[in-house]
Design a protein around this motif. Structure first.
Motif, PDB file in Angstrom:
ATOM      1  N   LEU A 343       0.800  -1.222   0.000  1.00  0.00           N
ATOM      2  CA  LEU A 343       0.000   0.000   0.000  1.00  0.00           C
ATOM      3  C   LEU A 343       0.833   1.272   0.000  1.00  0.00           C
ATOM      4  CD1 LEU A 343      -2.782  -0.986   2.576  1.00  0.00           C
ATOM      5  CD2 LEU A 343      -3.058  -0.741   0.109  1.00  0.00           C
ATOM      6  N   ASP A 344       2.135   1.145   0.298  1.00  0.00           N
ATOM      7  CA  ASP A 344       3.015   2.307   0.339  1.00  0.00           C
ATOM      8  C   ASP A 344       4.039   2.180  -0.783  1.00  0.00           C
ATOM      9  OD1 ASP A 344       4.041   4.672   1.169  1.00  0.00           O
ATOM     10  OD2 ASP A 344       4.796   3.969   3.097  1.00  0.00           O
ATOM     11  N   GLY A 345       4.293   3.249  -1.488  1.00  0.00           N
ATOM     12  CA  GLY A 345       5.092   3.186  -2.711  1.00  0.00           C
ATOM     13  C   GLY A 345       6.583   3.250  -2.493  1.00  0.00           C
ATOM     14  N   LYS A 346       7.115   2.314  -1.712  1.00  0.00           N
ATOM     15  CA  LYS A 346       8.561   2.341  -1.486  1.00  0.00           C
ATOM     16  C   LYS A 346       9.047   0.972  -1.033  1.00  0.00           C
ATOM     17  CE  LYS A 346       7.722   5.459   1.611  1.00  0.00           C
ATOM     18  NZ  LYS A 346       7.706   6.442   2.733  1.00  0.00           N
ATOM     19  N   LEU A 347      10.335   0.743  -1.301  1.00  0.00           N
ATOM     20  CA  LEU A 347      11.055  -0.404  -0.775  1.00  0.00           C
ATOM     21  C   LEU A 347      12.107   0.133   0.170  1.00  0.00           C
ATOM     22  CD1 LEU A 347      11.769  -3.478  -0.786  1.00  0.00           C
ATOM     23  CD2 LEU A 347      13.380  -2.939  -2.635  1.00  0.00           C
TER      24      LEU A 347
END
Length: 353
Positions: A343-347
């Motif tokens: 749901l969150d746009g990061k690694l």
């Protein structure tokens, strides 16, 4: 007091107890009063901005990342590899309509060949029967110039809401699968009142239900010796260990470990320990899914494993959602811990001290 009056009073007391238990289970499963201890003994940085991270797998020193968002399809979706410098590169060879959820890995008997399985949620499905598939690939040149070579696509009416896949041999695998059904049944399963999931087994020719009535089955992991299948149970806040019969693929429940979070995906490191990311509050998780301005906390646990059964969980990472929100997967890659969220746009790449 008449017998009829006593009977009515008894039924009323039983009804009140049933309602209290019903409400209590909903509150516990969804973590209404759960707290999130924050902290990590090390440092973290954003390794890459992506639509979302559904799963992470490693094989032969290569880290594969399933990039897709639970919020909807994105043209950047696909399977990526993480370079030594920390960059993500999408692998060529994936199908046009490819939005992977869970990943599974199978190695050839000599250990050199790598084959990937991916749960694919199609964006352009013609009907419910073709909405999902399990796509298989061979990874060629994994160290120098990795790419995907399609091996096949498997569909079936039993794939109602697949989440993850675990390879069990050449052409054989397990799938965690939602069966909540429409309307009220799906709602009750989503809040942990009903089980709402099963585990499917594909034997190389067809699907069948290997075990039914699992609460919120999400991540899957087959132990290296092939004797146990581990299941992340979102709506029982636990890791379940299922004994596996290798020849038939049959599963029987062995044991489980309750966690402080509702786990999603799970991974296994080189030492044989499990890494699980999950949500202290499913109410907060759903709130973040509906509104990105209300980030949900993230937690990662390391779980010891003995004889195929999870033993003890220790939190290694906790954040209020500002660094990464609603973490759903964690895995070790070399000396780093990778944390992702669908749901969150990061690694996130974290280095312990």
């Amino acid at each position: 007091m008449s017998r009829r009056l006593r009977s009515r009073r008894g039924l009323t007391i039983l009804a009140v107890i049933a309602v209290v238990v019903f409400i209590g289970r909903i509150l516990w499963v969804n973590g209404l009063f759960s707290s999130v201890p924050t902290g990590f003994f090390g440092s973290c940085k954003v390794a890459s901005a992506v639509p979302g991270v559904e799963d992470i797998e490693t094989a032969n020193g290569v880290t594969f990342v399933s990039v897709a968002s639970a919020r909807g399809p994105d043209p950047r979706d696909g399977i990526y590899v993480l370079s030594d410098s920390g960059n993500l590169t999408r692998l060529a060879g994936g199908p046009k309509d490819f939005h992977p959820r869970g990943l599974g890995i199978y190695r050839s008997p000599d250990g050199s060949g790598i084959f990937l399985l991916a749960v694919n949620r199609h964006a352009q499905a013609m009907n419910d029967a073709t909405r999902f598939s399990i796509d298989s690939f061979e990874v060629i040149n994994p160290k120098s110039a990795p790419a995907l070579v399609a091996q096949g696509t498997i569909e079936g009416g039993l794939l109602t809401d697949p989440q993850d896949v675990a390879a069990a041999g050449p052409g054989a695998f397990y799938v965690s699968n939602g069966t909540g059904g429409p309307g009220l049944l799906r709602l009750l399963a989503g809040y942990g009142v009903l089980p709402g999931s099963n585990i499917l087994y594909f034997n190389g020719m067809s699907f069948r239900v290997a075990i039914d009535d699992i609460y919120g089955a999400r991540g899957l992991l087959l132990t290296p010796d092939g004797t146990h299948l581990l299941v992340a149970s979102l709506t029982s806040r636990s890791l379940k260990s299922l004994t596996r019969e290798p020849f038939s693929g049959n599963l029987t429940e062995a044991d489980s470990l309750t966690l402080p979070v509702a786990p999603e995906k799970i991974s296994l490191d080189a030492t044989g320990e499990i890494w699980a990311a999950g949500h202290a509050s499913l109410f907060g998780w759903r709130g973040f899914a509906a509104d990105t301005s209300h980030p949900a906390p993230s937690q990662v646990f390391r779980v010891t494993l003995t004889g195929g059964v999870p033993q003890q969980a220790e939190q290694v990472y906790g954040n209020d959602g500002t660094e990464i929100a609603a973490a759903s997967v964690a895995a070790l890659a070399g000396k780093q811990m990778l944390v992702g969220s669908s749901l969150d746009g990061k690694l996130l790449a974290c280095t312990p001290k």
